[in-house]
Scaffold this active site. Structure first.
Site, PDB file in Angstrom:
ATOM      1  N   GLU A 142     -12.390  -0.188   8.759  1.00 15.80           N
ATOM      2  CA  GLU A 142     -12.246   0.762   9.855  1.00 15.80           C
ATOM      3  C   GLU A 142     -12.516   2.184   9.387  1.00 15.80           C
ATOM      4  O   GLU A 142     -12.240   2.535   8.239  1.00 15.80           O
ATOM      5  CB  GLU A 142     -10.812   0.740  10.384  1.00 15.80           C
ATOM      6  CG  GLU A 142     -10.443  -0.534  11.053  1.00 15.80           C
ATOM      7  CD  GLU A 142      -9.007  -0.502  11.555  1.00 15.80           C
ATOM      8  OE1 GLU A 142      -8.703  -1.285  12.435  1.00 15.80           O
ATOM      9  OE2 GLU A 142      -8.213   0.321  11.057  1.00 15.80           O
ATOM     10  N   CYS A 191     -11.943   9.780   9.008  1.00 13.81           N
ATOM     11  CA  CYS A 191     -11.046   9.142   8.054  1.00 13.81           C
ATOM     12  C   CYS A 191     -11.769   7.915   7.498  1.00 13.81           C
ATOM     13  O   CYS A 191     -12.167   7.018   8.240  1.00 13.81           O
ATOM     14  CB  CYS A 191      -9.755   8.756   8.775  1.00 13.81           C
ATOM     15  SG  CYS A 191      -8.555   8.019   7.683  1.00 13.81           S
ATOM     16  N   CYS A 204      -5.518  -3.380   0.604  1.00 13.86           N
ATOM     17  CA  CYS A 204      -4.986  -2.441  -0.387  1.00 13.86           C
ATOM     18  C   CYS A 204      -3.923  -3.151  -1.210  1.00 13.86           C
ATOM     19  O   CYS A 204      -3.161  -3.957  -0.682  1.00 13.86           O
ATOM     20  CB  CYS A 204      -4.383  -1.220   0.307  1.00 13.86           C
ATOM     21  SG  CYS A 204      -3.786   0.026  -0.856  1.00 13.86           S
ATOM     22  N   CYS A 223       2.636  -0.308   0.121  1.00 15.08           N
ATOM     23  CA  CYS A 223       3.608   0.672   0.643  1.00 15.08           C
ATOM     24  C   CYS A 223       4.363   0.035   1.806  1.00 15.08           C
ATOM     25  O   CYS A 223       3.767  -0.659   2.637  1.00 15.08           O
ATOM     26  CB  CYS A 223       2.893   1.943   1.086  1.00 15.08           C
ATOM     27  SG  CYS A 223       2.019   2.730  -0.279  1.00 15.08           S
ATOM     28  N   CYS A 242       3.209   0.365   5.578  1.00 12.12           N
ATOM     29  CA  CYS A 242       1.776   0.309   5.875  1.00 12.12           C
ATOM     30  C   CYS A 242       1.295  -1.120   6.088  1.00 12.12           C
ATOM     31  O   CYS A 242       1.494  -1.984   5.241  1.00 12.12           O
ATOM     32  CB  CYS A 242       1.012   0.955   4.729  1.00 12.12           C
ATOM     33  SG  CYS A 242      -0.765   0.850   4.941  1.00 12.12           S
ATOM     34  N   CYS A 258      -1.182   6.166   9.570  1.00 12.10           N
ATOM     35  CA  CYS A 258      -0.615   7.478   9.347  1.00 12.10           C
ATOM     36  C   CYS A 258      -1.399   7.992   8.167  1.00 12.10           C
ATOM     37  O   CYS A 258      -0.921   8.032   7.057  1.00 12.10           O
ATOM     38  CB  CYS A 258       0.852   7.391   9.000  1.00 12.10           C
ATOM     39  SG  CYS A 258       1.507   8.970   8.537  1.00 12.10           S
TER      40      CYS A 258
HETATM   41  S1  SF4 Z   1      -0.345   3.628   2.565  1.00  9.70           S
HETATM   42 FE1  SF4 Z   1      -1.322   1.633   2.832  1.00  9.70          FE
HETATM   43  S2  SF4 Z   1      -3.502   1.971   2.408  1.00  9.70           S
HETATM   44 FE2  SF4 Z   1      -2.382   3.748   1.599  1.00  9.70          FE
HETATM   45  S3  SF4 Z   1      -1.973   3.236  -0.546  1.00  9.70           S
HETATM   46 FE3  SF4 Z   1      -0.175   2.555   0.625  1.00  9.70          FE
HETATM   47  S4  SF4 Z   1      -0.582   0.389   1.113  1.00  9.70           S
HETATM   48 FE4  SF4 Z   1      -2.535   1.341   0.493  1.00  9.70          FE
END
Ligand code: SF4
Length: 361
Positions: free
Chosen positions: A93, A106, A113, A117, A120, A335
């Site tokens: 995306e 963006c 990933c 986090c 996320c 975000c």
């Molecule tokens: S916020 Fe999401 S995309 Fe960004 S580093 Fe953390 S897990 Fe990865």
């Protein structure tokens, strides 16, 4: 028949060598690159200042691939979210955010990933693979193609899917192409790379590129950050700050600290005071992003009054601290980090609307 090579994944110096080996002038590599990026040529036959014989040779050896645009959604506020399919079927995306004085894209750097986090959705997918140089740069080209003629991209933020500093092999060559006056010609002041806090890579960042760096801090104690951002278990806050101090900071650059405010978790007034202490030895500014709740979200959004109390502590200490507005609330899952992943892509476009966070630029 041998498979054609993706010309957009070949560095300029290597391309010049390959051209020479084909009996063609090496300097033609720069000309071809201008066609590819400045003029977005989709076919070698478009490259009219190059001889026909040469163009035919190029066409035998190289291909000029493009992304397939699967979905384009437009928010009530004009924000556009794009879903692209790459050559191997993986999807990424990119989000275009128009504001009064800028047009920000963006950009993603990985499929999924690996940073996990806690807030996320992309993190839940895990890392599938890194994007190539072409796949990073093509997001900008593909969105430019999709935008109305009177629209543009003025700013880039690397805050899409993935941890950019976990993919340095593609990130830095892609940034070079994006800044190059003969290619995309973005100002270094208009490009920001965001990281979850890979300390050793942060230390190298300023030597590799002059663009700006943003760090997702999101907590002021290791106890909280270990949960919100598990990378903290490897590189804790102290190590992260040491890396920031060691990083070469280019003229007029400051480090931006992104702070997603999770009510009752990281937004106490003591947190604000700790944040002041944490940043005290750095040239830093702070972006506050009040969490956007979703139906099953484990976190709560602080109310505006509380956000402003928190902000005031930072302002009184002399920091630039901006409360960021959410953009594209009706279509996004981000975000600064996008949320679409395999689950959201299964089935109809409506599942594409899955959202946890809203982008804030
Ligand atoms: S916020 Fe999401 S995309 Fe960004 S580093 Fe953390 S897990 Fe990865």
């Amino acid at each position: 028949m041998t498979q054609k090579k993706n010309i957009k994944n070949i560095p300029l110096d290597q391309l010049a060598v390959e051209f020479s080996e084909m009996g063609l002038e090496g300097y033609r590599a720069r000309q071809v690159r201008q066609w590819l990026y400045q003029k977005d040529a989709g076919d070698f036959s478009d490259m009219t200042n190059i001889s026909k014989v040469f163009r035919e040779k190029l066409d035998e050896v190289y291909e000029i691939p493009r992304f397939k645009k699967l979905i384009e959604q437009t928010s009530n506020d004009g924000t556009k979210k794009f879903l692209f399919e790459m050559g191997d079927g993986n999807k990424i995306e990119s989000v275009w955010i128009p504001a009064e004085n800028r047009r920000t894209l963006c950009v993603s750097t990985q499929v999924g990933c690996g940073m996990a986090c806690d807030f996320c959705l992309t993190g839940e997918l895990g890392l599938k693979r890194n994007l190539s140089v072409y796949e990073i740069v093509e997001q900008i080209a593909a969105v430019k193609r999709a935008l109305p003629e009177d629209e543009s991209i003025t700013n880039l933020v690397f805050m899409g899917m993935g941890e950019p500093l976990a993919n340095p092999k593609s990130l830095y060559p892609a940034l070079n192409i994006l800044l190059d006056p003969e290619c995309f010609n973005f100002s270094r002041h208009h490009v920001t790379v965001s990281t979850s806090g890979l300390a050793p890579e942060i230390e190298k960042f300023g030597d590799k590129t002059p663009v700006k760096l943003a760090i997702s801090l999101n907590a002021t104690t290791d106890e909280v950050r270990d949960v919100v951002m598990p990378i903290n278990k490897k590189y804790n806050i102290e190590r992260l700050l040491e890396a920031c101090k060691n990083m070469k900071l280019h003229k007029r650059n400051a480090i931006t600290f992104e702070y997603v405010m999770l009510h009752g978790v990281n937004d106490t007034l003591d947190d604000a005071k700790r944040l002041v202490r944490i940043l005290s030895k750095l040239k830093a500014k702070v972006n506050l992003l009040p969490f956007n709740e979703y139906p099953e979200s484990p976190y709560k959004r602080p109310d505006d009054e509380w956000v402003h109390k928190f902000q005031k502590i930072l302002l009184n200490a002399g920091y630039i601290a901006v409360v960021r507005k959410s953009r594209g609330r009706d279509i996004l899952g981000a975000c600064g980090q996008l949320a679409t992943h395999e689950k959201a892509l299964v089935g109809e476009a409506k599942s594409f609307k899955t959202e946890r966070f809203k982008i804030a630029v």
